[in-house]
Design a protein around this motif. Structure first.
Motif, PDB file in Angstrom:
ATOM      1  N   UNK A 157      22.794  82.620   3.092  1.00  0.00           N
ATOM      2  CA  UNK A 157      22.975  81.175   3.230  1.00  0.00           C
ATOM      3  C   UNK A 157      23.670  80.616   1.979  1.00  0.00           C
ATOM      4  N   UNK A 158      24.859  80.034   2.132  1.00  0.00           N
ATOM      5  CA  UNK A 158      25.562  79.473   0.970  1.00  0.00           C
ATOM      6  C   UNK A 158      24.771  78.368   0.270  1.00  0.00           C
ATOM      7  N   UNK A 159      23.855  77.715   1.002  1.00  0.00           N
ATOM      8  CA  UNK A 159      23.063  76.649   0.385  1.00  0.00           C
ATOM      9  C   UNK A 159      22.161  77.196  -0.722  1.00  0.00           C
ATOM     10  N   UNK A 160      21.719  78.443  -0.568  1.00  0.00           N
ATOM     11  CA  UNK A 160      20.901  79.043  -1.622  1.00  0.00           C
ATOM     12  C   UNK A 160      21.725  79.264  -2.880  1.00  0.00           C
ATOM     13  N   UNK A 161      22.969  79.663  -2.700  1.00  0.00           N
ATOM     14  CA  UNK A 161      23.863  79.841  -3.852  1.00  0.00           C
ATOM     15  C   UNK A 161      24.164  78.494  -4.503  1.00  0.00           C
ATOM     16  N   UNK A 162      24.365  77.465  -3.683  1.00  0.00           N
ATOM     17  CA  UNK A 162      24.617  76.129  -4.219  1.00  0.00           C
ATOM     18  C   UNK A 162      23.404  75.603  -4.977  1.00  0.00           C
ATOM     19  N   UNK A 163      22.206  75.911  -4.466  1.00  0.00           N
ATOM     20  CA  UNK A 163      20.986  75.474  -5.152  1.00  0.00           C
ATOM     21  C   UNK A 163      20.870  76.137  -6.522  1.00  0.00           C
ATOM     22  N   UNK A 164      21.214  77.406  -6.590  1.00  0.00           N
ATOM     23  CA  UNK A 164      21.177  78.105  -7.877  1.00  0.00           C
ATOM     24  C   UNK A 164      22.175  77.489  -8.859  1.00  0.00           C
ATOM     25  N   UNK A 165      23.350  77.123  -8.345  1.00  0.00           N
ATOM     26  CA  UNK A 165      24.343  76.482  -9.205  1.00  0.00           C
ATOM     27  C   UNK A 165      23.827  75.127  -9.711  1.00  0.00           C
ATOM     28  N   UNK A 166      23.175  74.399  -8.809  1.00  0.00           N
ATOM     29  CA  UNK A 166      22.634  73.081  -9.181  1.00  0.00           C
ATOM     30  C   UNK A 166      21.597  73.209 -10.294  1.00  0.00           C
ATOM     31  N   UNK A 167      20.848  74.312 -10.276  1.00  0.00           N
ATOM     32  CA  UNK A 167      19.812  74.541 -11.293  1.00  0.00           C
ATOM     33  C   UNK A 167      20.381  75.113 -12.587  1.00  0.00           C
ATOM     34  N   UNK A 168      21.701  75.228 -12.655  1.00  0.00           N
ATOM     35  CA  UNK A 168      22.333  75.637 -13.905  1.00  0.00           C
ATOM     36  C   UNK A 168      22.790  77.075 -13.972  1.00  0.00           C
ATOM     37  N   UNK A 169      22.645  77.821 -12.883  1.00  0.00           N
ATOM     38  CA  UNK A 169      23.088  79.222 -12.894  1.00  0.00           C
ATOM     39  C   UNK A 169      24.608  79.281 -12.798  1.00  0.00           C
ATOM     40  N   UNK A 170      25.178  80.204 -13.541  1.00  0.00           N
ATOM     41  CA  UNK A 170      26.618  80.400 -13.490  1.00  0.00           C
ATOM     42  C   UNK A 170      27.003  81.250 -12.290  1.00  0.00           C
ATOM     43  N   UNK A 171      28.297  81.518 -12.170  1.00  0.00           N
ATOM     44  CA  UNK A 171      28.796  82.310 -11.032  1.00  0.00           C
ATOM     45  C   UNK A 171      28.184  83.705 -11.029  1.00  0.00           C
ATOM     46  N   UNK A 172      28.186  84.354 -12.192  1.00  0.00           N
ATOM     47  CA  UNK A 172      27.655  85.716 -12.263  1.00  0.00           C
ATOM     48  C   UNK A 172      26.152  85.739 -12.042  1.00  0.00           C
ATOM     49  N   UNK A 173      25.456  84.769 -12.636  1.00  0.00           N
ATOM     50  CA  UNK A 173      24.001  84.700 -12.441  1.00  0.00           C
ATOM     51  C   UNK A 173      23.664  84.503 -10.963  1.00  0.00           C
ATOM     52  N   UNK A 174      24.402  83.625 -10.301  1.00  0.00           N
ATOM     53  CA  UNK A 174      24.170  83.376  -8.875  1.00  0.00           C
ATOM     54  C   UNK A 174      24.430  84.631  -8.058  1.00  0.00           C
ATOM     55  N   UNK A 175      25.510  85.328  -8.414  1.00  0.00           N
ATOM     56  CA  UNK A 175      25.855  86.528  -7.659  1.00  0.00           C
ATOM     57  C   UNK A 175      24.787  87.607  -7.815  1.00  0.00           C
ATOM     58  N   UNK A 176      24.377  87.874  -9.053  1.00  0.00           N
ATOM     59  CA  UNK A 176      23.443  88.970  -9.310  1.00  0.00           C
ATOM     60  C   UNK A 176      21.994  88.641  -8.949  1.00  0.00           C
ATOM     61  N   UNK A 177      21.625  87.362  -8.999  1.00  0.00           N
ATOM     62  CA  UNK A 177      20.233  86.998  -8.751  1.00  0.00           C
ATOM     63  C   UNK A 177      19.970  86.442  -7.356  1.00  0.00           C
ATOM     64  N   UNK A 178      21.027  86.029  -6.661  1.00  0.00           N
ATOM     65  CA  UNK A 178      20.841  85.462  -5.320  1.00  0.00           C
ATOM     66  C   UNK A 178      21.594  86.270  -4.270  1.00  0.00           C
ATOM     67  N   UNK A 179      22.927  86.319  -4.409  1.00  0.00           N
ATOM     68  CA  UNK A 179      23.753  86.951  -3.372  1.00  0.00           C
ATOM     69  C   UNK A 179      23.478  88.442  -3.256  1.00  0.00           C
ATOM     70  N   UNK A 180      23.516  89.130  -4.375  1.00  0.00           N
ATOM     71  CA  UNK A 180      23.383  90.593  -4.351  1.00  0.00           C
ATOM     72  C   UNK A 180      22.033  91.055  -3.804  1.00  0.00           C
ATOM     73  N   UNK A 181      20.907  90.493  -4.268  1.00  0.00           N
ATOM     74  CA  UNK A 181      19.622  90.942  -3.705  1.00  0.00           C
ATOM     75  C   UNK A 181      19.490  90.665  -2.210  1.00  0.00           C
ATOM     76  N   UNK A 182      19.996  89.527  -1.748  1.00  0.00           N
ATOM     77  CA  UNK A 182      19.852  89.184  -0.328  1.00  0.00           C
ATOM     78  C   UNK A 182      20.784  90.017   0.556  1.00  0.00           C
TER      79      UNK A 182
END
Length: 228
Positions: free
Chosen positions: A121-146
């Motif tokens: 869900x792209x909304x989960x990635x957007x939420x991570x960005x809103x909380x201050x995560x960068x592109x790499x942090x979002x990728x490794x902590x949200x996109x990659x595990x899911x």
């Protein structure tokens, strides 16, 4: 008591596993990157990139092997440079067999990873960005595990395809006993010898069992991805 054929079969199986594992690891980083890129980015040339990724799936594998020989063969500029500078010879070696298998298996891995990333869900990635995560942090902590089950499924499929690769391998790596003769090449070679029907059947059964296990594992991981 171990028969001579059983003893000669073990090196072939080991070489096949080594080539398939090496091919899968070669594909892991580019496969994940391409799968994510095609799933998440829309850019000029995206369709062309997707077509290029899937070309090895539709062209004859012998053509892939020939192109590899032209680009990386011992008489090519790149192949000669690798040999002289780094002492690396890809053509007619097990590394060449792994590279040929990796290129042929690339579309299967990328397609599986692309589907897995699209289901995140792209909304989960957007939420991570809103909380201050960068592109790499979002990728490794949200996109990659899911997307992990799909990545594993694609890797298993690539491994199975690498185990069965024949055309590109025989052109680029050759059919050298103990060096590049994997299970498909061993079946081909044994078929040329009269009275070796039993040995051919044994090799074919081993190939079928390995491929079936790999496909079942891929299916299991794909279902996990769907349920996730």
């Amino acid at each position: 008591m171990t028969s001579p054929f059983s003893a000669s079969l073990l090196p072939v199986i080991w070489l096949s596993l080594k080539v398939a594992l090496a091919a899968t690891f070669l594909l892991l980083v580019p496969g994940i990157f391409l799968g994510w890129l095609l799933a998440r980015k829309d850019f000029p040339g995206c369709g062309l990139l997707s077509a290029l990724v899937h070309v090895p799936l539709v062209i004859p594998p012998v053509a892939t092997g020939y192109l590899l020989l032209v680009v990386l063969g011992p008489r090519s500029f790149v192949g000669e440079g690798l040999q002289n500078i780094f002492g690396v010879r890809l053509a007619f070696s097990w590394l060449g067999a792994a590279l040929a298998a990796a290129i042929v298996a690339l579309p299967l891995m990328v397609r599986s990873i692309r589907i897995a990333v699209e289901k995140v869900d792209p909304k989960l990635e957007q939420a991570a960005r809103t909380l201050g995560a960068g592109c790499l942090d979002t990728f490794f902590n949200v996109t990659l595990p899911m997307a992990a089950p799909g990545i594993v499924a694609g890797s298993v499929l690539a491994f199975a395809r690498s185990m069965g690769e024949f055309g590109a391998t025989i052109i680029f790596a050759g059919n050298i006993a103990g060096q590049t003769r994997t299970l498909p090449l061993a079946i081909f070679s044994t078929l040329q010898i009269p009275g070796k029907d039993r040995e051919v059947l044994m090799l074919a059964l081993v190939s079928i069992v390995v491929s079936l296990v790999a496909i079942l594992l891929s299916e299991w991981f794909s279902r996990r991805c769907s349920w996730g």
